[in-house]
Design a protein around this motif. Structure first.
Motif, short mmCIF file in Angstrom:
data_model
loop_
_atom_site.label_atom_id
_atom_site.label_comp_id
_atom_site.label_asym_id
_atom_site.label_seq_id
_atom_site.Cartn_x
_atom_site.Cartn_y
_atom_site.Cartn_z
N UNK A 1 0.83 -1.21 0.00
CA UNK A 1 0.00 0.00 0.00
C UNK A 1 0.87 1.25 0.00
N UNK A 2 1.96 1.23 0.75
CA UNK A 2 2.88 2.37 0.76
C UNK A 2 3.47 2.60 -0.63
N UNK A 3 3.79 1.52 -1.34
CA UNK A 3 4.32 1.65 -2.70
C UNK A 3 3.26 2.17 -3.67
N UNK A 4 2.04 1.72 -3.51
CA UNK A 4 0.95 2.24 -4.35
C UNK A 4 0.77 3.73 -4.09
N UNK A 5 0.83 4.13 -2.83
CA UNK A 5 0.75 5.55 -2.47
C UNK A 5 1.86 6.34 -3.17
N UNK A 6 3.08 5.80 -3.19
CA UNK A 6 4.20 6.50 -3.83
C UNK A 6 3.93 6.69 -5.33
N UNK A 7 3.34 5.69 -5.97
CA UNK A 7 3.02 5.79 -7.40
C UNK A 7 1.94 6.85 -7.62
N UNK A 8 0.90 6.83 -6.81
CA UNK A 8 -0.19 7.81 -6.94
C UNK A 8 0.34 9.21 -6.70
N UNK A 9 1.15 9.38 -5.67
CA UNK A 9 1.72 10.70 -5.37
C UNK A 9 2.60 11.21 -6.50
N UNK A 10 3.44 10.33 -7.04
CA UNK A 10 4.32 10.72 -8.14
C UNK A 10 3.52 11.13 -9.37
N UNK A 11 2.46 10.38 -9.67
CA UNK A 11 1.65 10.72 -10.84
C UNK A 11 0.86 12.00 -10.62
N UNK A 12 0.38 12.22 -9.40
CA UNK A 12 -0.43 13.41 -9.11
C UNK A 12 0.40 14.68 -9.08
N UNK A 13 1.65 14.57 -8.66
CA UNK A 13 2.48 15.76 -8.49
C UNK A 13 3.53 15.93 -9.57
N UNK A 14 3.71 14.90 -10.40
CA UNK A 14 4.78 14.95 -11.39
C UNK A 14 6.14 14.69 -10.77
#
Length: 159
Positions: free
Chosen positions: A18-31
């Motif tokens: 879940x932490x890794x999924x969060x990192x992917x979502x954050x990276x995509x949302x913020x660039x």
């Protein structure tokens, strides 16, 4: 006893995923960029030689499989945190998981990053040598909150 152990392992893996999924979502949302586990793998590799703290992990001798070792280390630490949570909270927590112990434990584990890993990588105590330490600290707390939710959610799923 084995049941408690395997469930603790699964809880750690679920929280780390879940932490890794969060990192992917954050990276995509913020660039922004995804976490790079290669420096962490290099750090783990140098631990075997007794070297814990580096001025700059990028200047330390490289290791051919440091990215893989970083990913493995990331998941091993997540598993250890899952096991330790169950040891601290007790097996009763597995039967009736609650969020608060998982979240408190996840926030406590930020200390390992701030006072061991980050200075070990050469970025200072609690990322003090980075361009924006407050931002790094905030993101560490958020990602560990996600990890804590992952501990709790995985425990609910497998109870």
């Amino acid at each position: 006893m084995f049941d408690i152990f395997w469930r603790s392992v699964v809880i750690g893996i679920g929280a780390t995923v879940l932490m890794d999924i969060w990192a992917i979502v954050l990276a995509q949302a913020t660039g922004g960029s995804l976490p790079n586990w290669a420096p962490v793998g290099r750090w783990f590799w140098h631990l075997g030689n007794g070297k814990v703290f580096h001025d700059d992990i990028g200047k330390a001798a490289s290791y051919e499989h440091e990215l893989a070792l970083g990913w493995i280390g990331h998941y091993v630490v997540g598993i250890l945190y899952g096991i330790l949570l169950v040891l601290i909270a007790g097996p009763g927590w597995l039967a009736e998981p609650t969020f608060l112990p998982a979240w408190i434990w996840a926030i406590v584990t930020v200390g390992a990053g701030w006072f061991l890993l980050q200075p070990g990588l050469g970025i200072g105590w609690a990322a003090s040598k980075t361009p924006n330490p407050a931002k790094v600290r905030f993101l560490n707390l958020v990602s560990h909150t996600v990890f804590g939710f992952g501990l709790y959610a995985t425990a609910l799923i497998i109870r």
